[in-house]
Design a protein around this motif. Structure first.
Motif, PDB file in Angstrom:
ATOM      1  N   HIS A  84       0.956  -1.250  -0.156  1.00 24.47           N
ATOM      2  CA  HIS A  84       0.044  -0.058  -0.033  1.00 24.47           C
ATOM      3  C   HIS A  84       0.816   1.255   0.051  1.00 24.47           C
ATOM      4  N   PHE A  87       2.171   2.902   4.452  1.00 23.77           N
ATOM      5  CA  PHE A  87       2.763   1.803   4.976  1.00 23.77           C
ATOM      6  C   PHE A  87       1.837   1.266   6.209  1.00 23.77           C
ATOM      7  N   LYS A  88       1.621   0.043   6.104  1.00 28.33           N
ATOM      8  CA  LYS A  88       1.004  -0.636   7.137  1.00 28.33           C
ATOM      9  C   LYS A  88       1.820  -1.519   8.085  1.00 28.33           C
ATOM     10  N   LEU A  89       2.545  -0.814   9.130  1.00 35.26           N
ATOM     11  CA  LEU A  89       3.406  -1.368   9.683  1.00 35.26           C
ATOM     12  C   LEU A  89       3.115  -0.994  11.215  1.00 35.26           C
ATOM     13  N   ALA A  90       3.579  -1.790  11.899  1.00 39.39           N
ATOM     14  CA  ALA A  90       3.541  -1.649  13.666  1.00 39.39           C
ATOM     15  C   ALA A  90       4.954  -1.255  14.087  1.00 39.39           C
ATOM     16  N   GLU A  91       4.935   0.115  14.152  1.00 37.63           N
ATOM     17  CA  GLU A  91       6.348   1.125  14.278  1.00 37.63           C
ATOM     18  C   GLU A  91       7.084   0.511  15.247  1.00 37.63           C
ATOM     19  N   VAL A  92       6.761  -0.043  16.430  1.00 37.82           N
ATOM     20  CA  VAL A  92       7.428  -0.077  17.777  1.00 37.82           C
ATOM     21  C   VAL A  92       7.999  -1.813  17.615  1.00 37.82           C
ATOM     22  N   LEU A  93       7.585  -2.566  16.614  1.00 41.29           N
ATOM     23  CA  LEU A  93       7.922  -3.827  16.514  1.00 41.29           C
ATOM     24  C   LEU A  93       8.958  -4.043  15.522  1.00 41.29           C
ATOM     25  N   GLU A  97       8.832  -9.389  12.952  1.00 38.15           N
ATOM     26  CA  GLU A  97       7.555  -9.446  13.634  1.00 38.15           C
ATOM     27  C   GLU A  97       6.702  -8.840  12.649  1.00 38.15           C
ATOM     28  N   ILE A 100       5.820 -11.497   9.909  1.00 38.33           N
ATOM     29  CA  ILE A 100       5.114 -12.616  10.136  1.00 38.33           C
ATOM     30  C   ILE A 100       3.750 -12.600  10.696  1.00 38.33           C
ATOM     31  N   THR A 101       3.356 -11.272  10.964  1.00 40.74           N
ATOM     32  CA  THR A 101       2.196 -10.898  11.485  1.00 40.74           C
ATOM     33  C   THR A 101       0.999 -11.579  10.827  1.00 40.74           C
ATOM     34  N   GLY A 102      -0.067 -12.211  11.306  1.00 43.82           N
ATOM     35  CA  GLY A 102      -1.216 -12.736  10.592  1.00 43.82           C
ATOM     36  C   GLY A 102      -0.773 -14.097   9.945  1.00 43.82           C
ATOM     37  N   LYS A 134      13.889  -2.237  14.806  1.00 44.24           N
ATOM     38  CA  LYS A 134      12.482  -1.745  14.897  1.00 44.24           C
ATOM     39  C   LYS A 134      12.134  -0.759  13.749  1.00 44.24           C
ATOM     40  N   TYR A 136      10.531   1.775  13.857  1.00 42.77           N
ATOM     41  CA  TYR A 136      10.421   3.313  14.050  1.00 42.77           C
ATOM     42  C   TYR A 136      11.767   3.698  13.785  1.00 42.77           C
ATOM     43  N   LYS A 150       7.378  -8.753   3.255  1.00 51.29           N
ATOM     44  CA  LYS A 150       5.917  -9.185   4.006  1.00 51.29           C
ATOM     45  C   LYS A 150       4.982  -9.720   2.985  1.00 51.29           C
TER      46      LYS A 150
ATOM     47  N   SER B 189      -2.880  -7.955   6.822  1.00 50.12           N
ATOM     48  CA  SER B 189      -2.209  -9.035   7.345  1.00 50.12           C
ATOM     49  C   SER B 189      -2.910 -10.215   7.508  1.00 50.12           C
ATOM     50  N   VAL B 191      -5.273 -10.599   9.806  1.00 44.88           N
ATOM     51  CA  VAL B 191      -5.556 -10.915  11.364  1.00 44.88           C
ATOM     52  C   VAL B 191      -7.213 -10.501  11.507  1.00 44.88           C
TER      53      VAL B 191
END
Lengths: 507, 323
Positions: A84, A87-93, A97, A100-102, A134, A136, A150, B189, B191
């Protein structure tokens, strides 16, 4: 028969026919560009291929087999993945991680194996990343790499990339294209959405041009050219040159002088560090830099919204540091800052166009009652001048399209007849036609003798429109060049914080 | 003489751990909710619901397992209301949480009306009585503090490790964290965002309910109105103190347990002061844990490490991008 076939796809949102019987054929080992203006239906079309929307009618075939996707998960099972624009990312991970999410599998994660897998995929295509870093801490291009990994990790061999280069520097784009070519050579199919023509010419094998929900034509890139593609995209011939109007040196007078301006940042680094430059009347000074290099703080400190630790801002010889925003506006300094969400600064979305005009114009009036007549007049003149597409002057601003919102904001600021106009990202997300409208308006102001600080993203535009270009990196001025004497590569290096003369990073 | 001092300290610490146990349950519950991005101010309400239902079922059945199950279910029921309103209907989390606390308080007073004079059966009291572990119980201080405690106390302690391990080391825990950090990323993803939220919030509610029942069934052993006495609010603050980390929550909970114990122990103590003797007013002592909460929050806010920040999407509803 093509590997992916979309036939007669139709999709309607309310009254809008977003996709009208569209056709698209993609082969493996091919980079296929989707070219079109805003609202031409590019995103809608690929969202149906990636399982986010489902078509009202039409068929999708993968490898000759008809498929129906109810979710992104199902699309990815058939090897189709999308990266996209935002970005669809969890910054603190960590990268790992996020990748591999989902993903389904045993409840426990085998970190060693995972790292190895990511490394192997990365090696194949030249995607280099530290899996334990990380998000971030990552640069934009690293984040993009994570997004691509991903999708690849899930076994996709058809990649859809939505405006992937919008956030990258020229050097990063070069690397990125190299990666795309590697993927293509490995047999992946790549769909790249963009409205930058030069990139289409450089990277794609085929181009499908979309306009107003219809597929106009698919051509082989090598057999086409800029002019032909633009005409297909816009629907009429259009001049792609931005006129740089020349103002005689003798007519230029000093307008703004900034000396050693330093502004504190959110972390330990200063957002602006001893920034000095000068701007004359009738001049456009372009500001280039990676997002977050201090552009926002520069705009805000001149406009009086953000306080400097030290340094001077001389407007016609008078220091305006510490004055409040209203006093500064009265002196003839206007700012139109278009943030990423477009509405964040300057306009109130829930109010109509007239009321948004009144936000500034009321200040010159006496008495406690507002004069709506004036606001209406201004709104009408702006709508006419900038060709804003709205049902009426009483239409809520947030219900307009992005391009029209930007025109309302810029129009209001220009209408105040400023002597200094600060404009940041005025064409963000606009299509070619609307962008050229805005460039023309800026040139017109310049001819009137207005000094313009133009903070831009697209280096091609900056080079064509500006008289001089200043490059910011980490809040420092890396250099100020005449636009005619420099090029994209030089600016790109400076944006990354590299000093050309020394060839090493300074920060 | 020295021996009695050691004994006093040991007893003090033993009580502190007991006082900290309901706080620990509630903090773990609140962490689970916040990890999926839902700030639940209904902790106190869910605790009270668990406390009264746990006591009622314990009183009627005398069965310890049933008591725990009932308390957990009551907490989860409160959480279900919260989850439906905030996850499915996407209402404001703060308002919903406060409403849940008010509801839970009223609910517990209503159900508890007839329980005020009742006592629990001996067998139930016995099953939750402190268990002494041979040898280990003889370790000075620590023996009393950790190894002569009720099963209930150990349950909280073990639960903290389980929650930590689940969140940190499993695939589901990772998905859960991503839901709280960036639901759009989780959704893209594959979930099931809402499912994760519901499960996490409900489990959290169950922990709060069980924590509440510890107070009524084990620690006090009688029913009284608003028996949890604001522990739920301490837990909400402790989540921040523990920086959303279940193991740090153990320290936080026992520390605040200690503060509450100090309040109890010195409430009737007269203190000599320049020839006069003072009795510190109970009300003043009751303030200590909350005052500490404020101080701790100030200190925490000063630390600016990225990992210590709240989950990225905390407090915001998630709408899948629709046109």
């Amino acid at each position: 028969m093509a590997y992916i076939e979309l036939k007669n796809i139709c999709k309607r949102f309310g009254d809008v026919q977003a996709n009208d019987s569209m056709n698209l054929f993609i082969n493996k080992g091919e980079i296929h560009a989707l070219l079109g203006e805003n609202g031409s239906g590019k995103s809608t079309l690929v969202n149906m291929l990636s399982g986010i929307y489902s078509p009202d009618s039409g068929q999708i075939f993968v490898n000759g087999e008809e498929v129906v996707f109810a979710s992104p998960e199902e699309a990815i099972k058939r090897g189709i993945g999308m990266v996209h624009q935002h970005f669809k990312l969890a910054e603190v991970l960590t990268a790992k991680e996020n990748i591999i999410t989902g993903v389904k599998g045993s409840p426990f994660i085998n970190h060693k194996k995972l790292t190895e897998q990511i490394y192997n995929i990365g090696k194949k295509y030249g995607l280099i990343i530290n899996p334990d870093k990380k998000v971030y801490n990552m640069s934009v291009s690293e984040k993009q790499t994570v997004e691509i990994l991903k999708v690849l990790y899930r076994g996709a061999d058809v990649l859809i990339l939505d405006e992937p280069t919008a956030v990258l520097t020229p050097q990063e784009i070069k690397n990125f294209f190299e990666i795309l070519r590697n993927m293509k050579n490995e047999g992946c199919a790549i769909i790249i959405i963009t409205h930058k023509l030069n990139e289409v010419m450089e990277i794609s094998d085929k181009v499908t041009v979309l306009r107003k929900g219809k597929t106009i034509n698919t051509v082989i890139t090598k057999e086409s050219n800029f002019q032909e593609l633009t005409e297909m995209m816009v629907g009429r011939p259009i001049s792609l040159a931005i006129e740089r109007t020349q103002i005689p040196e003798t007519d230029k007078k000093p307008l703004l002088e900034i000396k050693n301006l330093t502004v504190a940042g959110t972390d330990k680094l200063n957002a602006l560090d001893k920034v000095s430059f000068a701007l004359t009347t009738g001049e456009i000074l372009g500001v280039a830099g990676i997002a977050g290099s201090g552009q926002k703080e520069l705009c805000e400190s001149i406009a009086g919204l953000c306080h400097a630790i030290s340094g001077n801002i001389l407007f016609k010889g008078e220091d305006i540091v510490g004055l409040n925003p209203r006093t500064i506006i009265r002196k003839g300094i206007s700012m139109s800052f278009i943030p990423e969400d477009r509405l964040g600064m300057g306009l109130v979305g829930a109010m109509d166009i007239v009321d948004n005009m009144l936000l500034k114009s009321y200040q010159n009036k006496k008495g406690i009652f507002i004069d709506r007549k004036e606001g209406k007049d201004i709104a009408e003149s702006i709508i006419e001048k900038f060709d804003i597409n709205t049902p009426s002057v009483y239409h809520q601003v947030k219900k307009l399209s992005g391009g029209n919102i930007q025109k309302v904001l810029l129009g209001r600021e220009i209408n105040l007849q400023p002597q200094l106009l600060i404009t940041a990202y005025p064409v963000r997300g606009l299509d070619i036609g609307a962008s050229y409208n805005i460039y023309d308006a800026l040139n017109e102001e310049k001819q009137k003798g207005v000094g313009i600080l133009f903070i831009g993203e697209d280096l091609d535009v900056l080079l064509e429109l500006s008289d001089r270009i200043m490059v910011l990196s980490h809040g420092k001025v890396m250099g100020i060049m005449n636009a005619a004497d420099t090029n994209k590569e030089e600016i790109g290096m400076l944006m990354l914080g590299q000093d050309i003369a020394k060839g090493v990073a300074v920060c | 003489m020295e021996n009695t001092t050691v004994q006093m300290v040991a007893l003090f610490l033993q009580t502190s751990v007991q006082m900290g146990t309901p706080i620990l349950f509630a903090t773990l519950g609140a962490i689970l909710g916040e990890k999926v991005g839902h700030l639940n101010l209904g902790v106190e309400g869910m605790m009270l619901m668990g406390a009264v239902i746990g006591f009622q079922v314990g009183f009627s059945s005398g069965d310890p397992a049933l008591t725990l199950l009932a308390a957990g279910s009551a907490g989860a029921l409160g959480a279900l209301i919260y989850a439906f309103v905030t996850v499915t209907l996407r209402a404001n989390q703060i308002v919903t949480g406060l409403a849940l606390t008010i509801f839970g308080t009223g609910f517990s007073s209503f159900v508890g009306q007839k329980l005020a004079a009742e006592t629990l059966s001996d067998s139930l009291v016995k099953s939750f009585a402190p268990m002494e572990i041979p040898i280990l119980k003889d370790i000075p201080i620590l023996g009393k503090m950790f190894f002569s405690q009720s099963l209930y106390v150990w349950l909280a302690f073990i639960l903290a490790f389980v929650v930590y391990f689940f969140i940190k080391c499993t695939r589901y825990g990772l998905n859960l964290r991503v839901v709280g950090e960036n639901p759009a990323a989780a959704d893209a993803s594959g979930v099931h965002v809402d499912l994760y939220k519901y499960i996490s919030i409900l489990l959290g509610g169950a922990m709060c309910g069980i924590g509440g029942a510890y107070t009524s069934v084990v620690f006090i052993g009688r029913w009284q109105e608003e028996i949890t006495a604001g522990v739920g609010w301490i837990a909400v603050a402790l989540v921040i103190f523990a920086t959303w980390h279940p193991l740090k929550a153990i320290f936080g909970a026992y520390f605040f347990g200690m503060l509450r114990t100090i309040g109890f122990k010195i409430q009737n103590l007269s203190i000599p002061f320049f020839g006069n003797s003072f009795i510190i007013p109970t009300q003043l002592l009751d303030m200590i844990p909350y005052l500490m909460t404020i101080i701790v929050l100030v200190i925490i806010t000063l630390r600016k490490k990225r990992e210590n920040q709240p989950p990225g999407w905390l407090g915001n509803p998630y709408f899948r991008e629709d046109r």
